[in-house]
Design a protein around this motif. Structure first.
Motif, PDB file in Angstrom:
ATOM      1  N   ASP A 139       1.174  -1.331   0.129  1.00 36.16           N
ATOM      2  CA  ASP A 139       0.299   0.251  -0.280  1.00 36.16           C
ATOM      3  C   ASP A 139       0.814   1.686   0.047  1.00 36.16           C
ATOM      4  O   ASP A 139       1.201   1.740   1.036  1.00 36.16           O
ATOM      5  N   THR A 140       0.890   1.859  -1.174  1.00 39.09           N
ATOM      6  CA  THR A 140       2.177   2.761  -1.139  1.00 39.09           C
ATOM      7  C   THR A 140       1.721   4.137  -0.466  1.00 39.09           C
ATOM      8  O   THR A 140       2.110   4.899  -0.421  1.00 39.09           O
ATOM      9  N   GLY A 141       0.345   4.273  -0.486  1.00 39.80           N
ATOM     10  CA  GLY A 141      -0.545   5.815   0.377  1.00 39.80           C
ATOM     11  C   GLY A 141       0.018   6.098   1.212  1.00 39.80           C
ATOM     12  O   GLY A 141      -0.337   6.767   2.137  1.00 39.80           O
ATOM     13  N   ALA A 142       0.269   4.192   2.019  1.00 43.31           N
ATOM     14  CA  ALA A 142       0.506   4.216   3.626  1.00 43.31           C
ATOM     15  C   ALA A 142       2.284   4.510   3.619  1.00 43.31           C
ATOM     16  O   ALA A 142       2.318   5.631   4.748  1.00 43.31           O
ATOM     17  N   TYR A 163       3.561   7.361   1.757  1.00 40.65           N
ATOM     18  CA  TYR A 163       3.052   8.607   1.656  1.00 40.65           C
ATOM     19  C   TYR A 163       2.241   8.489   3.799  1.00 40.65           C
ATOM     20  O   TYR A 163       3.044  10.273   4.051  1.00 40.65           O
ATOM     21  N   ARG A 164       1.459   8.387   3.738  1.00 40.35           N
ATOM     22  CA  ARG A 164       1.364   8.866   5.176  1.00 40.35           C
ATOM     23  C   ARG A 164       1.869   8.875   6.324  1.00 40.35           C
ATOM     24  O   ARG A 164       2.230   9.012   6.872  1.00 40.35           O
ATOM     25  N   ALA A 165       3.000   7.314   6.492  1.00 41.09           N
ATOM     26  CA  ALA A 165       3.797   7.710   7.160  1.00 41.09           C
ATOM     27  C   ALA A 165       4.786   8.364   6.985  1.00 41.09           C
ATOM     28  O   ALA A 165       4.952   8.624   8.908  1.00 41.09           O
ATOM     29  N   ILE A 191       2.539  16.678   1.399  1.00 38.56           N
ATOM     30  CA  ILE A 191       4.084  16.264   1.114  1.00 38.56           C
ATOM     31  C   ILE A 191       4.227  15.256   0.079  1.00 38.56           C
ATOM     32  O   ILE A 191       5.210  15.183  -0.428  1.00 38.56           O
ATOM     33  N   SER A 192       2.705  14.739  -0.061  1.00 34.08           N
ATOM     34  CA  SER A 192       3.128  13.506  -1.529  1.00 34.08           C
ATOM     35  C   SER A 192       3.582  13.964  -3.101  1.00 34.08           C
ATOM     36  O   SER A 192       3.341  13.760  -4.022  1.00 34.08           O
ATOM     37  N   SER A 193       3.138  16.088  -3.051  1.00 33.46           N
ATOM     38  CA  SER A 193       3.228  16.093  -4.684  1.00 33.46           C
ATOM     39  C   SER A 193       4.893  16.821  -4.424  1.00 33.46           C
ATOM     40  O   SER A 193       5.522  16.867  -5.659  1.00 33.46           O
ATOM     41  N   VAL A 222       9.974  13.799  -1.659  1.00 31.35           N
ATOM     42  CA  VAL A 222      10.290  12.443  -1.312  1.00 31.35           C
ATOM     43  C   VAL A 222       9.562  11.292  -1.867  1.00 31.35           C
ATOM     44  O   VAL A 222       9.228  10.505  -2.237  1.00 31.35           O
ATOM     45  N   ARG A 223       8.376  11.493  -3.532  1.00 30.92           N
ATOM     46  CA  ARG A 223       8.714  10.767  -4.500  1.00 30.92           C
ATOM     47  C   ARG A 223      10.050   9.818  -4.248  1.00 30.92           C
ATOM     48  O   ARG A 223      10.074   8.985  -4.880  1.00 30.92           O
ATOM     49  N   ASP A 224      10.196  10.484  -4.688  1.00 33.86           N
ATOM     50  CA  ASP A 224      11.932   9.613  -5.167  1.00 33.86           C
ATOM     51  C   ASP A 224      12.290   8.836  -4.106  1.00 33.86           C
ATOM     52  O   ASP A 224      12.375   7.523  -4.522  1.00 33.86           O
ATOM     53  N   GLY A 254      -1.469   2.159  -5.613  1.00 28.32           N
ATOM     54  CA  GLY A 254      -1.381   3.581  -5.285  1.00 28.32           C
ATOM     55  C   GLY A 254      -1.919   5.097  -5.858  1.00 28.32           C
ATOM     56  O   GLY A 254      -2.848   4.484  -6.406  1.00 28.32           O
ATOM     57  N   ARG A 255      -0.823   5.487  -7.314  1.00 28.63           N
ATOM     58  CA  ARG A 255      -1.453   6.739  -7.799  1.00 28.63           C
ATOM     59  C   ARG A 255      -0.533   6.773  -9.274  1.00 28.63           C
ATOM     60  O   ARG A 255      -1.339   7.781  -9.587  1.00 28.63           O
ATOM     61  N   ASP A 256       0.596   6.217  -8.872  1.00 25.81           N
ATOM     62  CA  ASP A 256       0.990   6.537 -10.354  1.00 25.81           C
ATOM     63  C   ASP A 256       2.197   4.764 -10.076  1.00 25.81           C
ATOM     64  O   ASP A 256       3.588   5.201 -11.215  1.00 25.81           O
ATOM     65  N   ILE A 257       1.478   4.060  -9.821  1.00 26.29           N
ATOM     66  CA  ILE A 257       2.127   2.642  -9.938  1.00 26.29           C
ATOM     67  C   ILE A 257       2.143   2.392 -11.877  1.00 26.29           C
ATOM     68  O   ILE A 257       3.516   1.865 -11.908  1.00 26.29           O
ATOM     69  N   GLU A 290     -12.024  16.817  -3.320  1.00 29.28           N
ATOM     70  CA  GLU A 290     -10.236  18.231  -3.150  1.00 29.28           C
ATOM     71  C   GLU A 290      -9.440  17.616  -3.271  1.00 29.28           C
ATOM     72  O   GLU A 290      -8.490  17.840  -3.900  1.00 29.28           O
ATOM     73  N   ARG A 291      -9.487  15.473  -2.697  1.00 30.98           N
ATOM     74  CA  ARG A 291      -7.881  15.336  -2.993  1.00 30.98           C
ATOM     75  C   ARG A 291      -7.786  14.661  -4.392  1.00 30.98           C
ATOM     76  O   ARG A 291      -7.186  14.881  -4.643  1.00 30.98           O
ATOM     77  N   ASP A 292      -8.627  14.179  -4.906  1.00 30.43           N
ATOM     78  CA  ASP A 292      -9.134  13.660  -6.677  1.00 30.43           C
ATOM     79  C   ASP A 292      -8.661  15.481  -7.378  1.00 30.43           C
ATOM     80  O   ASP A 292      -7.593  15.031  -7.977  1.00 30.43           O
ATOM     81  N   LYS A 335      -6.597  17.969  -5.769  1.00 26.13           N
ATOM     82  CA  LYS A 335      -4.881  17.778  -5.788  1.00 26.13           C
ATOM     83  C   LYS A 335      -3.883  16.684  -5.987  1.00 26.13           C
ATOM     84  O   LYS A 335      -3.332  17.073  -6.702  1.00 26.13           O
ATOM     85  N   ASP A 336      -4.497  15.476  -6.461  1.00 22.95           N
ATOM     86  CA  ASP A 336      -3.551  14.203  -6.274  1.00 22.95           C
ATOM     87  C   ASP A 336      -3.819  14.245  -8.160  1.00 22.95           C
ATOM     88  O   ASP A 336      -3.134  14.204  -8.871  1.00 22.95           O
ATOM     89  N   THR A 337      -5.058  15.026  -9.020  1.00 23.60           N
ATOM     90  CA  THR A 337      -4.840  14.780 -10.575  1.00 23.60           C
ATOM     91  C   THR A 337      -3.782  16.226 -11.036  1.00 23.60           C
ATOM     92  O   THR A 337      -3.758  15.724 -12.315  1.00 23.60           O
ATOM     93  N   THR A 338      -4.237  17.384  -9.593  1.00 25.62           N
ATOM     94  CA  THR A 338      -2.813  18.666 -10.402  1.00 25.62           C
ATOM     95  C   THR A 338      -1.435  18.773 -10.157  1.00 25.62           C
ATOM     96  O   THR A 338      -1.792  19.357 -10.953  1.00 25.62           O
ATOM     97  N   ARG A 339      -1.580  17.938  -9.754  1.00 26.07           N
ATOM     98  CA  ARG A 339       0.273  18.190  -9.125  1.00 26.07           C
ATOM     99  C   ARG A 339       0.981  17.868 -10.373  1.00 26.07           C
ATOM    100  O   ARG A 339       0.893  17.206 -10.792  1.00 26.07           O
ATOM    101  N   ALA A 340       1.834  18.729 -10.094  1.00 23.15           N
ATOM    102  CA  ALA A 340       3.200  18.910 -11.042  1.00 23.15           C
ATOM    103  C   ALA A 340       3.890  18.000 -11.176  1.00 23.15           C
ATOM    104  O   ALA A 340       4.313  17.220 -12.533  1.00 23.15           O
TER     105      ALA A 340
HETATM  106  O1   DC Z   1      -4.316   5.559  -1.149  1.00 24.43           O
HETATM  107  P1   DC Z   1      -4.283   6.929   0.180  1.00 24.43           P
HETATM  108  O2   DC Z   1      -5.979   7.254   0.422  1.00 24.43           O
HETATM  109  O3   DC Z   1      -3.864   5.981   1.166  1.00 24.43           O
HETATM  110  O4   DC Z   1      -3.713   8.195  -0.353  1.00 24.43           O
HETATM  111  C1   DC Z   1      -2.426   8.822   0.603  1.00 24.43           C
HETATM  112  C2   DC Z   1      -2.401   9.951  -0.199  1.00 24.43           C
HETATM  113  O5   DC Z   1      -0.594   9.361  -0.561  1.00 24.43           O
HETATM  114  C3   DC Z   1      -2.625  10.454  -1.487  1.00 24.43           C
HETATM  115  O6   DC Z   1      -3.901  11.804  -1.444  1.00 24.43           O
HETATM  116  C4   DC Z   1      -2.316  10.039  -2.976  1.00 24.43           C
HETATM  117  C5   DC Z   1      -0.433  10.179  -2.342  1.00 24.43           C
HETATM  118  N1   DC Z   1      -0.372   9.225  -2.558  1.00 24.43           N
HETATM  119  C6   DC Z   1       0.500   8.825  -3.805  1.00 24.43           C
HETATM  120  O7   DC Z   1       0.954  10.428  -4.244  1.00 24.43           O
HETATM  121  N2   DC Z   1       1.299   7.956  -4.140  1.00 24.43           N
HETATM  122  C7   DC Z   1       0.503   6.864  -4.501  1.00 24.43           C
HETATM  123  N3   DC Z   1       1.189   5.740  -5.578  1.00 24.43           N
HETATM  124  C8   DC Z   1       0.115   6.111  -3.021  1.00 24.43           C
HETATM  125  C9   DC Z   1      -0.518   7.389  -2.788  1.00 24.43           C
END
Ligand code: DC
Length: 226
Positions: free
Chosen positions: A33-36, A38-40, A101-103, A107-109, A128-131, A178-180, A182-187
């Motif tokens: 769970d890659t979101g976890a 970013y959350r940590a 934080i995930s934008s 951090v992503r690297d 996740g979002r970008d797997i 709102e989260r959608d 942010k997640d879809t429009t970030r660079a």
């Molecule tokens: O899946 P989640 O709601 O637990 O993810 C938390 C946040 O982490 C979500 O707002 C976007 C970010 N995320 C990301 O940028 N890339 C991923 N691969 C997974 C999550």
């Protein structure tokens, strides 16, 4: 039999985690769970009271924190420098801050490097979002899960109620939208469907149906490649 790599992407509360967990269990694969992750990192940033726009300090947190996903007593646990933070990373404070934080690319690297390391031998389901687009563009199977905002808010409400938190459904729907946004429009690695991903709309599916759909696709790929 070859152990494949399955990428499951999609917006918040589209059913990724539940599906990924059950698919991994059925195939005897690891569930990541890659979101976890970013959350940590977000939890640590909040605990250290670092300003959410202090990218330099946040990068340093990502570089020096060890986030591990482990299976302990048949449950997935998230460990942050050895401390079990499985529950804390689901708080609303973390949920609100994690998009920011995930934008951040630094951090992503750090986290993407770790995700690729975990996936290198196959036999994994990463969600996740970008797997499928960035982390593992060569994944054997890519699923892009979607569901209506209405259905996703209803699911989140139920999930929160199970842990004793009552939140208005409309508030949750607004937060999800709102989260959608942010997640879809970030660079950096915005949420988007990979060209070769299979879209799965879970709005009117049961969990069993979602899992069967992915398992059927996975079995086809496994048969073809063995
Ligand atoms: O899946 P989640 O709601 O637990 O993810 C938390 C946040 O982490 C979500 O707002 C976007 C970010 N995320 C990301 O940028 N890339 C991923 N691969 C997974 C999550």
């Amino acid at each position: 039999m070859r152990k494949i790599v399955i990428a499951i992407d999609g917006p918040a509360a589209s059913g990724k985690s539940t599906t990924a967990k059950l698919v991994a269990r059925r195939l005897g694969y690891l569930h990541i769970d890659t979101g976890a992750m970013y959350r940590a990192i977000t939890l640590r940033v909040l605990e250290e009271r670092i300003a959410l726009d202090d990218v330099k300090s946040i990068r340093s947190v990502a570089e020096r924190s060890k986030v591990r996903l482990e299976r302990i007593d048949h449950a997935n646990r998230v460990l942050l420098d050895g401390r079990d933070v499985t529950k804390e990373i689901r708080s609303r404070e973390v949920t609100r801050a994690v998009s920011m934080i995930s934008s951040y690319q630094p951090v992503r690297d750090v986290l993407v490097r770790e995700q690729r390391r975990i996936a290198k031998d196959g036999g994994v389901v990463l969600e996740g979002r970008d797997i499928g687009t960035v982390v593992l563009p060569m994944a054997d199977l890519k699923i892009y899960m979607v569901a209506s905002a209405d259905e996703r808010a209803t699911r989140r409400k139920k999930e929160l109620e199970q842990s004793g938190t009552i939140v208005d459904r409309n508030v949750l729907e607004q937060e999800i939208l709102e989260r959608d946004r942010k997640d879809t429009t970030r660079a950096a690695s915005p949420l988007q469907k990979a060209a070769d991903a299979i879209e799965l709309d879970t709005s009117s599916l049961t969990i069993d149906q979602q899992v069967e759909f992915v398992i059927a696709k996975a079995n086809k790929v496994i048969e073809k490649s063995t």
